[in-house]
Design a protein around this motif. Sequence first.
Motif, PDB file in Angstrom:
ATOM      1  N   UNK A 117      37.047  31.606  41.686  1.00 43.66           N
ATOM      2  CA  UNK A 117      37.381  30.296  41.120  1.00 43.66           C
ATOM      3  C   UNK A 117      38.884  30.105  40.957  1.00 43.66           C
ATOM      4  N   UNK A 118      39.650  31.170  40.848  1.00 42.04           N
ATOM      5  CA  UNK A 118      41.102  31.049  40.746  1.00 42.04           C
ATOM      6  C   UNK A 118      41.700  30.426  42.005  1.00 42.04           C
ATOM      7  N   UNK A 119      40.974  30.507  43.125  1.00 41.08           N
ATOM      8  CA  UNK A 119      41.466  29.942  44.390  1.00 41.08           C
ATOM      9  C   UNK A 119      41.115  28.466  44.562  1.00 41.08           C
ATOM     10  N   UNK A 120      40.213  27.960  43.728  1.00 40.06           N
ATOM     11  CA  UNK A 120      39.790  26.565  43.858  1.00 40.06           C
ATOM     12  C   UNK A 120      40.755  25.711  43.027  1.00 40.06           C
ATOM     13  N   UNK A 121      41.914  25.445  43.600  1.00 41.73           N
ATOM     14  CA  UNK A 121      42.964  24.713  42.890  1.00 41.73           C
ATOM     15  C   UNK A 121      42.913  23.237  43.255  1.00 41.73           C
ATOM     16  N   UNK A 122      43.753  22.458  42.589  1.00 42.23           N
ATOM     17  CA  UNK A 122      43.768  21.017  42.833  1.00 42.23           C
ATOM     18  C   UNK A 122      44.433  20.657  44.161  1.00 42.23           C
TER      19      UNK A 122
END
Length: 562
Positions: free
Chosen positions: A297-302
Amino acid sequence: MFGPPKAPKIKGIMHPRFDEILTPEALAFLAKLDGASAGRRADLLAARRERSKRIAGGEPVDFLAETASVREDAAWQVAAPAPGLEDRRCEITGPTSRKMSINALNSGARVWMADFEDATAPSWFNVVDGQLNLFDAIRGNLDFTDENGKEYKVGEKTPTIVVRPRGWRLCEKHLTIDGRPLPASLVDFGLFFFHNAQALIDAGAGPYFYLPKLESHLEARLWNDIFVQAQALLGIPQGTIRATVLIETLPAAFEMEEILYELRDHSSGLNAGRWDYIFSYIKTFANSGPEYVLPDRANVTMTTPMMRAYTELLVSTCHKRGAHAIGGMAAFVPNKADPQVTEQALAKVKADKEREAADGFDGSWVAHPGLVATCTAAFDAVLGDRPNQLDKQRPDVHVTAADIVNPGSTPGQVTLAGLRTNIAVALRYLTAWVSEQGAVAIDNLMEDAATVEISRTQVWQWLHYKTKLAEGLVVTRKLVDELIEHEVAELHAQAKDERAHRHVDEARDVFAEAALGDDLPGFFTPYAYVRYLIARPLQPTGPIGPDDLRMSERVPREHQPA
């Protein structure tokens, strides 16, 4: 529509001053709202479940053909900004506990989103105490002294209050009519509106709300009808209520314009609820194949393509219709003990808010008073003395359904560290949640229920598809169980008494129910609430089935839509 329904029965403990909120008149008001809307709510929730099944069966998610005329009609606009909502460049969010309410009111933000949803563990005490704290705040009577004798008082300049009631899916088991729990959303909205609408108007503002977890324009239409009824019942001019809708579910991203249209006389814009949106994406496509598996989830950025498409469409849609576009949460909690961590995090918050301001957002959210100055400065640089940038159109934005869904567009891998983090953070947060804390600082981030939703749906999805980790391991039940047991042992080692140990075991039970079953539950909160947060005499002792979770949807025939 305004007939005399039965009065709700109170099944919770009447703590000191609760009678100031739970008055016979306020309960009668709730009963009228429930009588006019409960049947439609039950039908809409059933429609959610049916649509979820169809998507799992391969139905594409797309813009609605039947509402194309609404999107194509360029003439309509939402209502002009209401008093106190013209300038929303920085909004702070948080629970309605007494101390946190004072901190939010003293934060320097333009708006305080007083949260009965994700940042509040909905115990009976928290729900009614939150209403009392808002009642006192609006009348200038809010203060607090902690166990060390430190006094907290509200300063002279305070933000505009916007209340987020709980979502349509939740019920309030401590208020019932003929044994049927009332919808939690109506309880939170109705009690606040009944007691405070006129006082807010007299003070130069109004009753304002954030609406969470909507999945369709028909759910927005129901809210609009409730607003019309509530204003009529109290003799308040139509259009006084204003609501900002959180676009935090994937289905709602395809109905932004229709949602604004349904609420147009009561609308104050849309918000990019980023964390719940990621959760909704995972949940929507949980059974659609391994190509929809997201990385850590840390890679799912805006800035990932699918998130970028969603936010650009939100700004474009809002400004096309004269509505505010409010950006996503910055959840960092400044750490006085580690200035370097704080400096690095503030730099990231600054960059995030500058990107939002440049994209056309009119304001954004923060979770801690220490971030207000950073967020405000980012929007000051773009807005200057203007209250918003509603005039900034985005004709360059052309977003398709494929852009929003875009499986496989998010860079990164699934890692052992990511799996471990999902399990650890979820269990730590749930241990606090079952002890009635809804906003919890974990690893320098202010976490709420959305964190658990993302974490447990990712774990379920990775298990379901036997995802291979970057390190070469495969996500199996054995591996997940080992990581759970390790984290549970750590939490038990930190527990100071029998109650704390019990909460650790309860957290493990909730996580197992929400993440490890054959089927993926829609939300963790209904099970966790019924099992652990309602009054002990009301808690079921055996297995919890759909009827236990959906009792508020068992609406008598006279309350069903014609």
